[in-house]
Design a protein around this motif. Structure first.
Motif, mmCIF file in Angstrom:
data_model
loop_
_atom_site.group_PDB
_atom_site.id
_atom_site.type_symbol
_atom_site.label_atom_id
_atom_site.label_comp_id
_atom_site.label_asym_id
_atom_site.label_seq_id
_atom_site.Cartn_x
_atom_site.Cartn_y
_atom_site.Cartn_z
ATOM 1 N N ALA A 1 19.842 -51.209 -24.719
ATOM 2 C CA ALA A 1 19.582 -49.777 -24.581
ATOM 3 C C ALA A 1 20.544 -49.177 -23.566
ATOM 4 O O ALA A 1 20.821 -49.781 -22.521
ATOM 5 C CB ALA A 1 18.145 -49.536 -24.152
ATOM 6 N N VAL A 2 21.044 -47.976 -23.856
ATOM 7 C CA VAL A 2 22.001 -47.285 -22.991
ATOM 8 C C VAL A 2 21.465 -45.901 -22.664
ATOM 9 O O VAL A 2 21.164 -45.112 -23.564
ATOM 10 C CB VAL A 2 23.377 -47.150 -23.680
ATOM 11 C CG1 VAL A 2 24.363 -46.449 -22.750
ATOM 12 C CG2 VAL A 2 23.903 -48.509 -24.101
ATOM 13 N N THR A 3 21.342 -45.608 -21.373
ATOM 14 C CA THR A 3 20.998 -44.259 -20.955
ATOM 15 C C THR A 3 21.823 -43.911 -19.726
ATOM 16 O O THR A 3 22.707 -44.658 -19.333
ATOM 17 C CB THR A 3 19.479 -44.114 -20.692
ATOM 18 O OG1 THR A 3 19.165 -42.735 -20.538
ATOM 19 C CG2 THR A 3 19.038 -44.883 -19.461
ATOM 20 N N GLY A 4 21.543 -42.768 -19.116
ATOM 21 C CA GLY A 4 22.309 -42.310 -17.964
ATOM 22 C C GLY A 4 22.571 -40.814 -18.056
ATOM 23 O O GLY A 4 22.343 -40.187 -19.100
ATOM 24 N N SER A 5 23.045 -40.232 -16.967
ATOM 25 C CA SER A 5 23.288 -38.791 -16.936
ATOM 26 C C SER A 5 24.551 -38.392 -17.669
ATOM 27 O O SER A 5 24.596 -37.367 -18.344
ATOM 28 C CB SER A 5 23.358 -38.315 -15.474
ATOM 29 O OG SER A 5 22.131 -38.518 -14.825
ATOM 30 N N HIS B 1 18.001 -55.883 -23.215
ATOM 31 C CA HIS B 1 19.049 -55.616 -22.249
ATOM 32 C C HIS B 1 19.147 -54.104 -22.054
ATOM 33 O O HIS B 1 18.828 -53.332 -22.969
ATOM 34 C CB HIS B 1 20.402 -56.152 -22.743
ATOM 35 C CG HIS B 1 20.439 -57.640 -22.935
ATOM 36 N ND1 HIS B 1 19.751 -58.266 -23.960
ATOM 37 C CD2 HIS B 1 21.090 -58.629 -22.247
ATOM 38 C CE1 HIS B 1 19.966 -59.571 -23.888
ATOM 39 N NE2 HIS B 1 20.772 -59.813 -22.866
ATOM 40 N N GLY B 2 19.606 -53.685 -20.880
ATOM 41 C CA GLY B 2 19.706 -52.253 -20.622
ATOM 42 C C GLY B 2 20.837 -51.906 -19.683
ATOM 43 O O GLY B 2 21.232 -52.714 -18.834
ATOM 44 N N LEU B 3 21.351 -50.698 -19.863
ATOM 45 C CA LEU B 3 22.476 -50.213 -19.064
ATOM 46 C C LEU B 3 22.260 -48.742 -18.758
ATOM 47 O O LEU B 3 22.010 -47.948 -19.673
ATOM 48 C CB LEU B 3 23.777 -50.427 -19.839
ATOM 49 C CG LEU B 3 25.104 -50.207 -19.141
ATOM 50 C CD1 LEU B 3 26.198 -51.060 -19.802
ATOM 51 C CD2 LEU B 3 25.530 -48.748 -19.176
ATOM 52 N N ILE B 4 22.309 -48.385 -17.488
ATOM 53 C CA ILE B 4 22.275 -46.979 -17.065
ATOM 54 C C ILE B 4 23.674 -46.637 -16.576
ATOM 55 O O ILE B 4 24.166 -47.240 -15.619
ATOM 56 C CB ILE B 4 21.245 -46.751 -15.946
ATOM 57 C CG1 ILE B 4 19.840 -47.149 -16.413
ATOM 58 C CG2 ILE B 4 21.252 -45.287 -15.499
ATOM 59 C CD1 ILE B 4 18.769 -47.052 -15.338
ATOM 60 N N THR B 5 24.338 -45.698 -17.221
ATOM 61 C CA THR B 5 25.728 -45.401 -16.878
ATOM 62 C C THR B 5 25.856 -44.879 -15.455
ATOM 63 O O THR B 5 26.732 -45.297 -14.704
ATOM 64 C CB THR B 5 26.318 -44.373 -17.849
ATOM 65 O OG1 THR B 5 25.506 -43.176 -17.828
ATOM 66 C CG2 THR B 5 26.372 -44.926 -19.273
ATOM 67 N N ASN B 6 24.974 -43.949 -15.081
ATOM 68 C CA ASN B 6 25.027 -43.331 -13.762
ATOM 69 C C ASN B 6 23.812 -42.423 -13.606
ATOM 70 O O ASN B 6 23.095 -42.156 -14.583
ATOM 71 C CB ASN B 6 26.329 -42.522 -13.560
ATOM 72 C CG ASN B 6 26.604 -41.612 -14.743
ATOM 73 O OD1 ASN B 6 25.803 -40.749 -15.089
ATOM 74 N ND2 ASN B 6 27.738 -41.814 -15.388
ATOM 75 N N LYS C 1 15.532 -41.906 -15.601
ATOM 76 C CA LYS C 1 16.492 -42.859 -16.162
ATOM 77 C C LYS C 1 16.089 -44.284 -15.797
ATOM 78 O O LYS C 1 16.282 -45.228 -16.583
ATOM 79 C CB LYS C 1 17.902 -42.563 -15.644
ATOM 80 C CG LYS C 1 18.416 -41.169 -15.988
ATOM 81 C CD LYS C 1 18.515 -40.934 -17.478
ATOM 82 C CE LYS C 1 19.126 -39.568 -17.784
ATOM 83 N NZ LYS C 1 19.222 -39.307 -19.237
ATOM 84 N N GLY C 2 15.524 -44.456 -14.590
ATOM 85 C CA GLY C 2 15.115 -45.775 -14.131
ATOM 86 C C GLY C 2 13.984 -46.382 -14.931
ATOM 87 O O GLY C 2 13.681 -47.578 -14.776
ATOM 88 N N GLU C 3 13.344 -45.590 -15.798
ATOM 89 C CA GLU C 3 12.291 -46.146 -16.657
ATOM 90 C C GLU C 3 12.816 -47.269 -17.533
ATOM 91 O O GLU C 3 12.051 -48.172 -17.914
ATOM 92 C CB GLU C 3 11.680 -45.030 -17.506
ATOM 93 C CG GLU C 3 10.846 -44.047 -16.690
ATOM 94 C CD GLU C 3 10.517 -42.771 -17.435
ATOM 95 O OE1 GLU C 3 9.913 -41.866 -16.825
ATOM 96 O OE2 GLU C 3 10.864 -42.666 -18.631
#
Length: 432
Positions: free
Chosen positions: A94-98, A169-174, A193-195
């Protein structure tokens, strides 16, 4: 038959838009702000849909073989996606972020596709409808790995998406100033986003952690398995060698990458894809090849040479205070030819709520700080920036800006074009 049986009978073809081809689909009659989806269900069936999910009990009763009643067709779609996800045994990233979600998703897909059959979110279908539609495109017998983009504008959304997608797996861009209105400030953005990392911590998942964003290591602290990038002291050390006109990188084993993507702010996005590729066993030579071959589209960090000889950075897909500041700082540091000047054409930033005035004023102050006098500011909100950067030209509408550019044509200049999606600044390409 259960709804999942109807999904299988439709061979996984799901539709939510009666205007699209319907042959053999399972049609969900979703409601909109000004229409009721059930009104379009008979037309979808007539156009070839196998079955329709509607919230009209009377309509559903007319033909039980062709209709399923659901009090909330959207909730039914989401529940169906959650059920289907259980049948997929491969990793889900999963990919999220601002900022940079879609670019990072595309880079991840390009790298991971060197070794795996990857399902990825199409375009930016990353919301409460797009995420379940993405999951329903999974073919357990075919796909080996999934990359699911998750967008959000208020708290609780990412948590819900994680329940449907069950990411491993997860990735928060920023974490930046995006959707301030919905999240209620920067702290709310970080929590929202931290969820994703919260879900991974609770389900023994793996987090990819961008150490260039000071907020992210803390958000990921509870995740047992963490992979850091891109700093040299971390797991996968990717080094930025240059950014003019496009990014040049060096991977941890010395392999070089010559990218087609511009802007230093895209460095963490490329480093993320490199780290994920390495984690999933993609050889560094193939990682480098995939990153180098990626050619941005859809008004995202595109390098263009216009008919008037302008070197244009087209980054008009979206904008918020964080992405705008990063783009402007990168642009201000970019070298110019002897006969070139830098020009910025900026559009309003949306969804900032009570912070809109202050953030647009701060944008004008940043333009002055970076010594970017050649600024064309488009939109009513940017009048606040013009007040703090008097050298700028302000236009209430795109039409006014286009008329000014037609009367004062730019030729052979270095130009940045950036604004929120609703501004549609790419239409100004015709006069550049």
């Amino acid at each position: 038959m259960t709804l999942y049986d109807h999904y299988l009978a439709a061979q996984g073809q799901v539709s939510t838009d009666s205007r699209q081809p319907q042959l053999g689909t399972l049609f969900f009659a979703l409601n909109g702000p000004s229409f009721r989806g059930a009104a379009f269900a008979p037309g979808a069936l007539a156009a070839g849909a196998r079955h329709a999910v509607v919230d009209d009990a009377a309509l559903a009763a007319t033909d039980a073989a062709r209709y399923t009643y659901a009090a909330d067709p959207l909730a039914a779609l989401q529940a169906l996606a959650q059920e289907h996800r259980r049948h997929f045994r491969g990793p889900v990233l999963a990919v999220t972020g601002s900022n940079g979600k879609t670019t990072t998703k595309e880079l991840l897909t390009a790298v991971l596709a060197q070794k795996y059959n990857v399902l990825a979110t199409s375009g930016n279908l990353n919301n409460h409808i797009g995420v379940p539609l993405t999951l329903l495109r999974l073919r357990p017998e075919q796909h080996e790995l999934a990359v699911v983009e998750m967008g959000a504008n208020h708290r609780g959304e990412i948590a819900a998406y994680c329940q449907w997608a069950a990411p491993t797996h997860g990735l928060i861009t920023n974490i930046g100033k995006a959707h301030l209105e919905g999240f209620g400030g920067e702290e709310g953005i970080a929590l929202g986003k931290g969820e994703l990392f919260d879900y991974l911590a609770a389900h023994q998942g793996t987090a990819f952690v961008n150490t260039l964003d000071a907020k992210l290591p803390a958000l990921a602290a509870a995740v047992a398995w963490r992979i850091s990038y891109p700093a040299p002291s971390d797991s996968y050390a990717t080094t930025l060698l240059g950014a003019d006109p496009a990014l040049r990188l060096r991977l941890w084993d010395g392999t070089g990458v010559a990218a087609q993507l511009t802007g230093e702010y895209n460095f963490p996005n490329m480093a993320a894809a490199a780290a994920a590729g390495a984690h999933f066993g993609v050889p560094t030579t193939q990682i480098a090849a995939a990153l180098g071959a990626y050619n941005p589209q859809n008004n995202r960090s595109q390098l263009l040479r216009t008919v008037r000889g302008n070197d244009l950075i087209l980054d008009a897909y979206n904008a918020n205070p964080s992405s705008m500041a990063a783009a402007l700082r990168s642009f201000a540091s970019r070298p110019t030819a002897a006969d070139q000047s830098r020009w910025v054409i900026l559009g309003d930033m949306f969804e900032l709520g009570d912070s809109a005035l202050a953030e647009h004023q701060a944008l004008g102050e940043l333009l002055a700080e970076l010594q970017l006098p050649n600024a064309l500011l488009v939109g009513p909100l940017l009048q606040a920036a013009a007040q703090t950067h008097p050298a700028a030209h302000h236009f209430a509408t795109k039409a006014e800006a286009a008329a000014w550019l037609a009367a004062h044509p730019l030729a052979g200049q270095l130009v940045l074009l950036k604004g929120s999606r609703g501004m549609g600044l790419e239409s100004l390409l015709d006069v550049l």
